[in-house]
Design a protein around this motif. Sequence first.
Motif: not given
Length: 200
Positions: A92, A96, A108-109, A111-113, A115-116, A131
């Motif tokens: 994540a 960043t 925004i996207t 780090p989320v992507i 991280g997932l 999930k």
Amino acid sequence: MARNFYEDEEIKPVEGQKIVNGVLVDSPQSVQSVFKSVRQSIYNVYSSSVDYVNSGYDKYHKTERSVTTTVSELHDKNEDLVPNGIYVIVGALSGTVMSRQRGILSKITFPVIMGLVSFKYFLPQTFNSTKNFVWKLEKKTVPEIAHQQENLYNKSSQLIDTIETTADKSSQSISSSIDSLRTNIKKYTGLNLDDEATKK
């Protein structure tokens, strides 16, 4: 010896009077009722405050217990949480770093992507459990959005199946055309394209 004329007298308070430490105190009924009302109001506020605090603490305790139980159930015991969880956090953070020179949407996207993706790679069973839990929660809390996502997923799956089927048919058709071309070349020219000497 002088005699105290009042020592044998018994003081009897009338209504609205009380004896406090041998002193006759005059307290009218209206004053008593005001103080009684004030005392009762203070006690009610105190009691309500205690009940509110206790109720809030009980709700917090139940929520905390529910969250810790849910997190414990989601984690697959065969997966090591300590090193793999750190890798997910690093993933994540990498998102960043990657999005530093980009726009707000990327910040925004990314780090989320990342991280997932890290979560799915390093903790696959826990990721699947999480999930499924989020999907059930979404169906329960926002069923309209969940239904739309389900329809979109089904349409995407159908589109992917159609593309795969078309690709398979195209591949078979091209293969068949190449085989037919080889047969015709061999038939009319006598060259065997499958022969090792021809390929050299």
